[in-house]
Write an enzyme that holds these catalytic residues in place. Structure first.
Site, PDB file in Angstrom:
ATOM      1  N   SER A   1      -0.223  -9.926 -10.535  1.00 39.21           N
ATOM      2  CA  SER A   1      -0.909  -8.836  -9.834  1.00 39.21           C
ATOM      3  C   SER A   1      -2.297  -9.289  -9.383  1.00 39.21           C
ATOM      4  O   SER A   1      -2.706 -10.424  -9.657  1.00 39.21           O
ATOM      5  CB  SER A   1      -1.065  -7.646 -10.786  1.00 39.21           C
ATOM      6  OG  SER A   1      -2.068  -7.941 -11.750  1.00 39.21           O
ATOM      7  N   MET A   2      -3.020  -8.398  -8.754  1.00 45.05           N
ATOM      8  CA  MET A   2      -4.422  -8.689  -8.424  1.00 45.05           C
ATOM      9  C   MET A   2      -5.220  -8.825  -9.731  1.00 45.05           C
ATOM     10  O   MET A   2      -4.870  -8.210 -10.742  1.00 45.05           O
ATOM     11  CB  MET A   2      -5.014  -7.570  -7.564  1.00 45.05           C
ATOM     12  CG  MET A   2      -4.448  -7.547  -6.149  1.00 45.05           C
ATOM     13  SD  MET A   2      -5.132  -6.211  -5.151  1.00 45.05           S
ATOM     14  CE  MET A   2      -6.844  -6.721  -4.980  1.00 45.05           C
TER      15      MET A   2
ATOM     16  N   CYS B   1      -5.298   0.926 -20.240  1.00 48.82           N
ATOM     17  CA  CYS B   1      -4.925   0.893 -21.663  1.00 48.82           C
ATOM     18  C   CYS B   1      -5.132  -0.471 -22.327  1.00 48.82           C
ATOM     19  O   CYS B   1      -4.953  -0.588 -23.536  1.00 48.82           O
ATOM     20  CB  CYS B   1      -3.479   1.345 -21.851  1.00 48.82           C
ATOM     21  SG  CYS B   1      -2.293   0.061 -21.422  1.00 48.82           S
TER      22      CYS B   1
ATOM     23  N   GLU C   1      -2.877 -16.656  -1.272  1.00 46.43           N
ATOM     24  CA  GLU C   1      -2.463 -15.401  -0.616  1.00 46.43           C
ATOM     25  C   GLU C   1      -1.149 -15.610   0.139  1.00 46.43           C
ATOM     26  O   GLU C   1      -0.987 -15.148   1.287  1.00 46.43           O
ATOM     27  CB  GLU C   1      -3.565 -14.889   0.333  1.00 46.43           C
ATOM     28  CG  GLU C   1      -4.927 -14.703  -0.300  1.00 46.43           C
ATOM     29  CD  GLU C   1      -5.005 -13.566  -1.322  1.00 46.43           C
ATOM     30  OE1 GLU C   1      -4.010 -12.829  -1.494  1.00 46.43           O
ATOM     31  OE2 GLU C   1      -6.057 -13.453  -1.973  1.00 46.43           O
ATOM     32  N   ALA C   2      -0.207 -16.280  -0.503  1.00 44.38           N
ATOM     33  CA  ALA C   2       1.064 -16.639   0.156  1.00 44.38           C
ATOM     34  C   ALA C   2       1.860 -15.420   0.590  1.00 44.38           C
ATOM     35  O   ALA C   2       2.673 -15.505   1.509  1.00 44.38           O
ATOM     36  CB  ALA C   2       1.901 -17.497  -0.789  1.00 44.38           C
ATOM     37  N   GLN C   3       1.625 -14.267  -0.067  1.00 45.42           N
ATOM     38  CA  GLN C   3       2.396 -13.058   0.290  1.00 45.42           C
ATOM     39  C   GLN C   3       2.189 -12.639   1.737  1.00 45.42           C
ATOM     40  O   GLN C   3       3.029 -11.959   2.315  1.00 45.42           O
ATOM     41  CB  GLN C   3       2.029 -11.888  -0.650  1.00 45.42           C
ATOM     42  CG  GLN C   3       0.664 -11.235  -0.427  1.00 45.42           C
ATOM     43  CD  GLN C   3      -0.488 -11.967  -1.093  1.00 45.42           C
ATOM     44  OE1 GLN C   3      -0.261 -12.940  -1.804  1.00 45.42           O
ATOM     45  NE2 GLN C   3      -1.727 -11.504  -0.886  1.00 45.42           N
TER      46      GLN C   3
HETATM   47  N1  LIG Z   1      -8.600  -6.019 -15.166  1.00 40.52           N
HETATM   48  C1  LIG Z   1      -8.877  -7.317 -15.126  1.00 40.52           C
HETATM   49  N2  LIG Z   1      -8.156  -8.200 -15.861  1.00 40.52           N
HETATM   50  C2  LIG Z   1      -8.449  -9.506 -15.840  1.00 40.52           C
HETATM   51  N3  LIG Z   1      -9.430 -10.061 -15.080  1.00 40.52           N
HETATM   52  C3  LIG Z   1     -10.152  -9.238 -14.286  1.00 40.52           C
HETATM   53  C4  LIG Z   1      -9.928  -7.836 -14.283  1.00 40.52           C
HETATM   54  N4  LIG Z   1     -10.798  -7.285 -13.404  1.00 40.52           N
HETATM   55  C5  LIG Z   1     -11.549  -8.278 -12.897  1.00 40.52           C
HETATM   56  N5  LIG Z   1     -11.155  -9.480 -13.390  1.00 40.52           N
HETATM   57  C6  LIG Z   1     -11.742 -10.756 -13.016  1.00 40.52           C
HETATM   58  O1  LIG Z   1     -10.847 -11.382 -12.111  1.00 40.52           O
HETATM   59  C7  LIG Z   1     -10.857 -12.781 -12.388  1.00 40.52           C
HETATM   60  C8  LIG Z   1      -9.592 -13.413 -11.807  1.00 40.52           C
HETATM   61  O2  LIG Z   1      -9.810 -13.536 -10.409  1.00 40.52           O
HETATM   62  P1  LIG Z   1      -8.810 -14.264  -9.444  1.00 40.52           P
HETATM   63  O3  LIG Z   1      -8.470 -15.628  -9.942  1.00 40.52           O
HETATM   64  O4  LIG Z   1      -9.425 -14.179  -8.080  1.00 40.52           O
HETATM   65  O5  LIG Z   1      -7.513 -13.337  -9.558  1.00 40.52           O
HETATM   66  P2  LIG Z   1      -6.331 -13.089  -8.525  1.00 40.52           P
HETATM   67  O6  LIG Z   1      -6.326 -14.213  -7.539  1.00 40.52           O
HETATM   68  O7  LIG Z   1      -5.080 -13.051  -9.355  1.00 40.52           O
HETATM   69  O8  LIG Z   1      -6.613 -11.758  -7.884  1.00 40.52           O
HETATM   70  C9  LIG Z   1     -10.972 -12.847 -13.895  1.00 40.52           C
HETATM   71  O9  LIG Z   1     -11.484 -14.089 -14.330  1.00 40.52           O
HETATM   72  C10 LIG Z   1     -11.952 -11.718 -14.178  1.00 40.52           C
HETATM   73  O10 LIG Z   1     -13.297 -12.161 -14.080  1.00 40.52           O
HETATM   74  C1  LIG Z   2      -1.202  -4.984  -3.772  1.00 44.57           C
HETATM   75  C2  LIG Z   2      -1.606  -5.281  -2.372  1.00 44.57           C
HETATM   76  C3  LIG Z   2      -2.710  -6.073  -2.109  1.00 44.57           C
HETATM   77  N1  LIG Z   2      -3.072  -6.327  -0.827  1.00 44.57           N
HETATM   78  C4  LIG Z   2      -4.248  -7.181  -0.569  1.00 44.57           C
HETATM   79  C5  LIG Z   2      -5.499  -6.860  -1.333  1.00 44.57           C
HETATM   80  C6  LIG Z   2      -6.194  -8.200  -1.448  1.00 44.57           C
HETATM   81  O1  LIG Z   2      -6.974  -8.390  -0.259  1.00 44.57           O
HETATM   82  C7  LIG Z   2      -5.027  -9.199  -1.488  1.00 44.57           C
HETATM   83  C8  LIG Z   2      -4.684  -9.674  -2.880  1.00 44.57           C
HETATM   84  O2  LIG Z   2      -5.708 -10.486  -3.355  1.00 44.57           O
HETATM   85  P1  LIG Z   2      -5.755 -11.106  -4.858  1.00 44.57           P
HETATM   86  O3  LIG Z   2      -6.294 -12.483  -4.628  1.00 44.57           O
HETATM   87  O4  LIG Z   2      -4.379 -11.100  -5.426  1.00 44.57           O
HETATM   88  O5  LIG Z   2      -6.690 -10.249  -5.624  1.00 44.57           O
HETATM   89  O6  LIG Z   2      -3.906  -8.502  -0.968  1.00 44.57           O
HETATM   90  C9  LIG Z   2      -2.339  -5.825   0.230  1.00 44.57           C
HETATM   91  O7  LIG Z   2      -2.653  -6.080   1.406  1.00 44.57           O
HETATM   92  N2  LIG Z   2      -1.256  -5.029  -0.018  1.00 44.57           N
HETATM   93  C10 LIG Z   2      -0.849  -4.748  -1.287  1.00 44.57           C
HETATM   94  O8  LIG Z   2       0.186  -4.034  -1.447  1.00 44.57           O
HETATM   95 ZN   LIG Z   3      -1.688   0.416 -19.194  1.00 43.28          ZN
END
Ligand SMILES: Nc1ncnc2c1ncn2[C@@H]1O[C@H](COP(=O)(O)OP(=O)(O)O)[C@@H](O)[C@H]1O
Ligand SMILES: Cc1cn([C@H]2C[C@H](O)[C@@H](COP(=O)(O)O)O2)c(=O)[nH]c1=O
Ligand SMILES: [Zn+2]
Length: 200
Positions: free
Chosen positions: A23-24, A154, A95-97
């Site tokens: 997830s994000m 949670c 961001e391969a999606q």
């Molecule tokens: N709810 C959360 N759980 C874990 N990390 C989080 C959360 N909210 C913010 N972060 C931050 O997001 C960072 C991960 O960022 P990133 O590698 O860009 O994630 P992704 O690419 O999966 O979106 C973590 O190191 C932490 O600092």
């Molecule tokens: C769930 C979801 C996400 N997005 C967008 C939001 C962010 O710009 C990226 C994901 O970035 P991350 O590096 O994984 O944090 O995707 C979207 O466009 N649509 C969705 O459903």
């Molecule tokens: Zn939960």
């Protein structure tokens, strides 16, 4: 150079596909950057790509939520990755999606030619549906790493990104102001509440 293997008496680079999904906020980009920087330390040639629509933190760089970054080449389509990433030891894709389905063939082709391909992306969209080429990439990958954020409601492991703003478009760039990582139970509750709001 990538690890070397022998095929038909010839020395070849050993290609592979690694997928980092979740997830994000699960740490996909940080894990991608970590692997790519280690490859650079090993003096391997590295090329990094991201979809040009992803302008969230920077036009050119791949940037994590923590602010770690690595320079990248924004591209409009997966075909450009095959063109620009050939003859490289390691290709990274973030961001391969957001890429087209052809990304699966492109990654396969690069790996078959001996490139180590590391792909990071969202496995699920905000509705909990597999996102773009990600399920196909997971299927053809040599290795899949699923990483988890912390559910903000949670504290359990999150599996999906809940959208907190009213917008039904599949692609909507954003961060904490538009999305929250939730576990399965908290996501179900959140969706029920969203549906009630829409019916009112
Ligand atoms: N709810 C959360 N759980 C874990 N990390 C989080 C959360 N909210 C913010 N972060 C931050 O997001 C960072 C991960 O960022 P990133 O590698 O860009 O994630 P992704 O690419 O999966 O979106 C973590 O190191 C932490 O600092
Ligand atoms: C769930 C979801 C996400 N997005 C967008 C939001 C962010 O710009 C990226 C994901 O970035 P991350 O590096 O994984 O944090 O995707 C979207 O466009 N649509 C969705 O459903
Ligand atoms: Zn939960």
């Amino acid at each position: 150079m990538s690890p070397i293997t022998e095929r038909n008496g010839e020395m070849m680079r050993r290609g592979r596909i690694e997928v980092i999904c979740g997830s994000m906020f699960s740490g996909k980009t940080e894990e991608l950057i970590r692997r790519l920087k280690r490859a650079e330390f090993a003096r391997q040639s590295v090329e990094i790509f991201k979809p040009s629509i992803d302008t969230r933190y920077a036009e050119q760089d791949v940037v994590s939520h923590e602010g770690n970054s690595i320079p990248s080449t924004p591209v409009d389509s997966s075909a450009s990755i095959l063109l620009l990433g050939s003859d490289t030891d390691v290709v990274g894709i973030d961001e391969a999606q957001f890429f087209d389905e052809n990304l699966i063939d492109v990654c396969n082709e690069l790996a078959n030619r001996g490139t180590r391909v590391i792909v990071a992306g969202l496995d699920l969209d905000f509705k909990g549906i597999p996102f773009g080429p990600m399920p196909g990439l997971c299927a053809v990958a040599d290795e899949v790493t699923k990483v988890h954020a912390i559910c903000v409601r949670c504290g359990a492991l999150a599996y999906v990104s809940h959208r907190t703003v009213d917008n039904e478009k599949r692609v909507l760039l954003g961060e904490q102001t538009a999305y929250e990582p939730l576990c399965r139970a908290c996501y179900q509750k959140a969706i029920e509440k969203d549906n009630l709001k829409h019916q009112a």
